[in-house]
Write a protein that holds these residues in place. Sequence first.
Motif, mmCIF file in Angstrom:
data_model
loop_
_atom_site.group_PDB
_atom_site.id
_atom_site.type_symbol
_atom_site.label_atom_id
_atom_site.label_comp_id
_atom_site.label_asym_id
_atom_site.label_seq_id
_atom_site.Cartn_x
_atom_site.Cartn_y
_atom_site.Cartn_z
ATOM 1 N N LEU A 1 0.856 -1.195 0.000
ATOM 2 C CA LEU A 1 0.000 0.000 0.000
ATOM 3 C C LEU A 1 0.888 1.240 0.000
ATOM 4 O O LEU A 1 1.732 1.408 0.883
ATOM 5 C CB LEU A 1 -0.900 -0.003 1.245
ATOM 6 N N ARG A 2 0.691 2.092 -1.000
ATOM 7 C CA ARG A 2 1.562 3.267 -1.132
ATOM 8 C C ARG A 2 1.342 4.283 -0.009
ATOM 9 O O ARG A 2 0.212 4.551 0.393
ATOM 10 C CB ARG A 2 1.291 3.951 -2.479
ATOM 11 N N ARG A 3 2.467 4.821 0.482
ATOM 12 C CA ARG A 3 2.442 5.949 1.416
ATOM 13 C C ARG A 3 3.405 7.006 0.882
ATOM 14 O O ARG A 3 4.500 6.670 0.414
ATOM 15 C CB ARG A 3 2.948 5.526 2.804
ATOM 16 N N MET A 4 2.999 8.276 0.973
ATOM 17 C CA MET A 4 3.841 9.347 0.425
ATOM 18 C C MET A 4 4.263 10.313 1.522
ATOM 19 O O MET A 4 3.484 10.592 2.444
ATOM 20 C CB MET A 4 3.067 10.073 -0.679
ATOM 21 N N LEU A 5 5.479 10.799 1.423
ATOM 22 C CA LEU A 5 6.016 11.754 2.410
ATOM 23 C C LEU A 5 6.478 13.010 1.675
ATOM 24 O O LEU A 5 7.037 12.927 0.579
ATOM 25 C CB LEU A 5 7.204 11.150 3.163
ATOM 26 N N VAL A 6 6.257 14.147 2.320
ATOM 27 C CA VAL A 6 6.622 15.434 1.722
ATOM 28 C C VAL A 6 7.541 16.189 2.678
ATOM 29 O O VAL A 6 7.098 16.637 3.740
ATOM 30 C CB VAL A 6 5.343 16.260 1.422
ATOM 31 N N PRO A 7 8.819 16.326 2.330
ATOM 32 C CA PRO A 7 9.708 17.139 3.168
ATOM 33 C C PRO A 7 9.553 18.619 2.790
ATOM 34 O O PRO A 7 9.336 18.938 1.628
ATOM 35 C CB PRO A 7 11.113 16.638 2.782
ATOM 36 N N THR A 8 9.651 19.481 3.782
ATOM 37 C CA THR A 8 9.604 20.914 3.474
ATOM 38 C C THR A 8 11.027 21.418 3.255
ATOM 39 O O THR A 8 12.006 20.766 3.639
ATOM 40 C CB THR A 8 8.972 21.723 4.620
ATOM 41 N N GLU A 9 11.126 22.557 2.660
ATOM 42 C CA GLU A 9 12.417 23.249 2.615
ATOM 43 C C GLU A 9 12.687 23.785 4.033
ATOM 44 O O GLU A 9 11.797 23.739 4.886
ATOM 45 C CB GLU A 9 12.341 24.391 1.596
ATOM 46 N N PRO A 10 13.902 24.281 4.318
ATOM 47 C CA PRO A 10 14.190 24.788 5.667
ATOM 48 C C PRO A 10 13.078 25.725 6.159
ATOM 49 O O PRO A 10 12.604 26.579 5.399
ATOM 50 C CB PRO A 10 15.519 25.528 5.476
ATOM 51 N N PHE A 11 12.661 25.507 7.411
ATOM 52 C CA PHE A 11 11.503 26.241 7.949
ATOM 53 C C PHE A 11 11.728 26.434 9.444
ATOM 54 O O PHE A 11 11.945 25.456 10.174
ATOM 55 C CB PHE A 11 10.238 25.402 7.696
ATOM 56 N N PRO B 1 2.133 14.009 -7.727
ATOM 57 C CA PRO B 1 2.275 15.429 -7.372
ATOM 58 C C PRO B 1 0.988 16.057 -6.824
ATOM 59 O O PRO B 1 1.053 17.015 -6.051
ATOM 60 C CB PRO B 1 2.678 16.096 -8.697
ATOM 61 N N SER B 2 -0.172 15.486 -7.180
ATOM 62 C CA SER B 2 -1.426 16.079 -6.680
ATOM 63 C C SER B 2 -1.582 15.873 -5.166
ATOM 64 O O SER B 2 -2.413 16.513 -4.518
ATOM 65 C CB SER B 2 -2.637 15.487 -7.419
ATOM 66 N N PHE B 3 -0.755 14.979 -4.604
ATOM 67 C CA PHE B 3 -0.791 14.739 -3.148
ATOM 68 C C PHE B 3 -0.357 15.990 -2.373
ATOM 69 O O PHE B 3 -0.801 16.219 -1.253
ATOM 70 C CB PHE B 3 0.125 13.552 -2.829
ATOM 71 N N ILE B 4 0.504 16.801 -2.983
ATOM 72 C CA ILE B 4 1.057 17.950 -2.256
ATOM 73 C C ILE B 4 -0.056 18.911 -1.849
ATOM 74 O O ILE B 4 -0.113 19.352 -0.690
ATOM 75 C CB ILE B 4 2.143 18.660 -3.098
ATOM 76 N N GLU B 5 -0.955 19.180 -2.767
ATOM 77 C CA GLU B 5 -2.027 20.120 -2.425
ATOM 78 C C GLU B 5 -2.913 19.537 -1.315
ATOM 79 O O GLU B 5 -3.313 20.238 -0.385
ATOM 80 C CB GLU B 5 -2.852 20.414 -3.674
ATOM 81 N N LYS B 6 -3.190 18.232 -1.435
ATOM 82 C CA LYS B 6 -4.049 17.596 -0.413
ATOM 83 C C LYS B 6 -3.409 17.694 0.968
ATOM 84 O O LYS B 6 -4.046 18.078 1.949
ATOM 85 C CB LYS B 6 -4.258 16.110 -0.740
ATOM 86 N N ILE B 7 -2.121 17.351 1.048
ATOM 87 C CA ILE B 7 -1.487 17.311 2.375
ATOM 88 C C ILE B 7 -1.303 18.736 2.913
ATOM 89 O O ILE B 7 -1.478 18.981 4.114
ATOM 90 C CB ILE B 7 -0.169 16.497 2.363
ATOM 91 N N LEU B 8 -1.012 19.681 2.025
ATOM 92 C CA LEU B 8 -0.814 21.057 2.508
ATOM 93 C C LEU B 8 -2.121 21.654 3.036
ATOM 94 O O LEU B 8 -2.106 22.487 3.942
ATOM 95 C CB LEU B 8 -0.214 21.935 1.415
ATOM 96 N N THR B 9 -3.242 21.210 2.508
ATOM 97 C CA THR B 9 -4.529 21.682 3.027
ATOM 98 C C THR B 9 -4.673 21.256 4.488
ATOM 99 O O THR B 9 -5.026 22.054 5.363
ATOM 100 C CB THR B 9 -5.685 21.079 2.188
ATOM 101 N N VAL C 1 -1.696 23.740 11.323
ATOM 102 C CA VAL C 1 -0.520 24.564 11.653
ATOM 103 C C VAL C 1 -0.515 25.749 10.673
ATOM 104 O O VAL C 1 0.126 25.692 9.616
ATOM 105 C CB VAL C 1 0.798 23.752 11.505
ATOM 106 N N PRO C 2 -1.262 26.805 10.990
ATOM 107 C CA PRO C 2 -1.431 27.889 10.007
ATOM 108 C C PRO C 2 -0.127 28.428 9.432
ATOM 109 O O PRO C 2 -0.085 28.783 8.248
ATOM 110 C CB PRO C 2 -2.199 28.953 10.796
ATOM 111 N N VAL C 3 0.992 28.413 10.206
ATOM 112 C CA VAL C 3 2.244 28.935 9.620
ATOM 113 C C VAL C 3 2.742 28.059 8.464
ATOM 114 O O VAL C 3 3.566 28.510 7.670
ATOM 115 C CB VAL C 3 3.383 29.103 10.666
ATOM 116 N N PHE C 4 2.239 26.841 8.341
ATOM 117 C CA PHE C 4 2.640 26.001 7.206
ATOM 118 C C PHE C 4 2.109 26.567 5.873
ATOM 119 O O PHE C 4 2.496 26.112 4.807
ATOM 120 C CB PHE C 4 2.191 24.549 7.391
ATOM 121 N N GLU C 5 1.217 27.573 5.945
ATOM 122 C CA GLU C 5 0.823 28.273 4.711
ATOM 123 C C GLU C 5 2.046 28.849 4.009
ATOM 124 O O GLU C 5 2.053 29.040 2.796
ATOM 125 C CB GLU C 5 -0.104 29.449 5.057
#
Length: 388
Positions: free
Chosen positions: A227-237, A282-290, A296-300
Amino acid sequence: MQTADVVLIGGGIVGSSIAYHLVAAGCKNVLVIERETAQGKGSTGKSMGGVRAQFSTPVNIQMSLYSIPFYASFEERIGYPCDYRPQGYLFCATNDTHLAYLRANYKKQVAFGLKDVRLVNGAEIRSQFPQLRGDDIVGGSFCSTDGFVDPYSTMIAFMTWASDHGAILWKNTSVTGIQRSAIDSGGTFEVATTRGAVSTRIVVNCAGAWAASIAKMVGVDLPVEPLRRMLVPTEPFDQFPHTAPMIIDMSTGFHFRPEGRGFLLAWNDPEETPGYKMDFDPSFIEKILTHAADRVPVFENVAINPKRAWAGLYEMTPDHHPILGESPDVPGFFFANGFSGHGVMHSPATGKILSDLILVGRTDLIDASLLNFSRFAEGRTIHETAVL
Ligand SMILES: Cc1cc2nc3c(=O)[nH]c(=O)nc-3n(C[C@H](O)[C@H](O)[C@H](O)COP(=O)(O)OP(=O)(O)OC[C@H]3O[C@@H](n4cnc5c(N)ncnc54)[C@H](O)[C@@H]3O)c2cc1C
């Protein structure tokens, strides 16, 4: 023909830990067969590296109670680091059902000997992490010895120690078939590989998400699905503390932890379906960022480079517990499969349990019958609900 006392199929963190535990217990002639040119190309190298004892079933709690102290003393035992960072796991509940669930789990965890877990109230979470949207957080649970390890370093450390003490690792070698002679003519296996055949009395399936195909080679239908799982690293934050624990928003399942100078974001998409899907969507990024910005509002403001995001495979069983121990139908063939997203954190316990079962025939670490293959046919499945 090459011979070995034990053949381990798969050189991920599970095969490596079993190799370490077998060799440490005195079984030197161990052969690990890995089809890739380097270790870690399966799920281990894709993992988030979370380790926790905050589970809902006694057997998972017990496996963590062996594994986490093992990680805490890893370098003393093995001579190489695993990068254990006890920054904790903080589960945040947003309704009374989730809070009651955490309370019930907390009682079980304490009853089984976990000392570092505690229930926290909403005000405490809000004051500790004012960056979280906390208006709906009604409470949570926190365990300070939960945290993270580096899965790749851990795997390499287990295997290096085992190799230094007698085990052999064949890389770039696929297992292509397994034949077993009848018990009355020795009960030995002939494991066919792309490097030639190996004769052994004991085979352990450590093939992660590919375990069902190995089991099929001995005629066993193993209920382990990728079962696929996806991870998204942020840039330095730096707008959230890097000392933070793994924080889990129970309202959506979104969770995140510090990683390097940024954060690692995770979310289990309920629309994901089983299959060998290794590509990052790539469409996962928008879903997870929502979900991320909602909690965590600062993740905007966070920057993401989609090229650094990745996908890997969980190895799921119907009850989200691993299948450990000897096949009831094929004596000498052992399973170490189906970790359902917990194979890194439970690899020390798995190595010890498999080594005990192979060399001694029993283990004191858990009631091994709870996790055996027969539980499915006998209707004894035990469901873990604290799966991230
Ligand atoms: C995105 C993601 C996040 C995760 N986060 C966590 C986490 O936070 N904490 C945690 O504990 N777990 C986590 N997991 C789960 C964890 O990574 C796995 O449970 C664990 O790595 C399983 O280890 P393994 O050694 O069984 O499998 P793998 O690492 O997949 O190793 C199996 C090996 O078998 C080899 N193989 C397969 N077929 C053959 C063959 N025919 N011949 C020879 N070799 C073969 C493969 O090449 C592979 O290297 C995560 C997984 C993913 C994908």
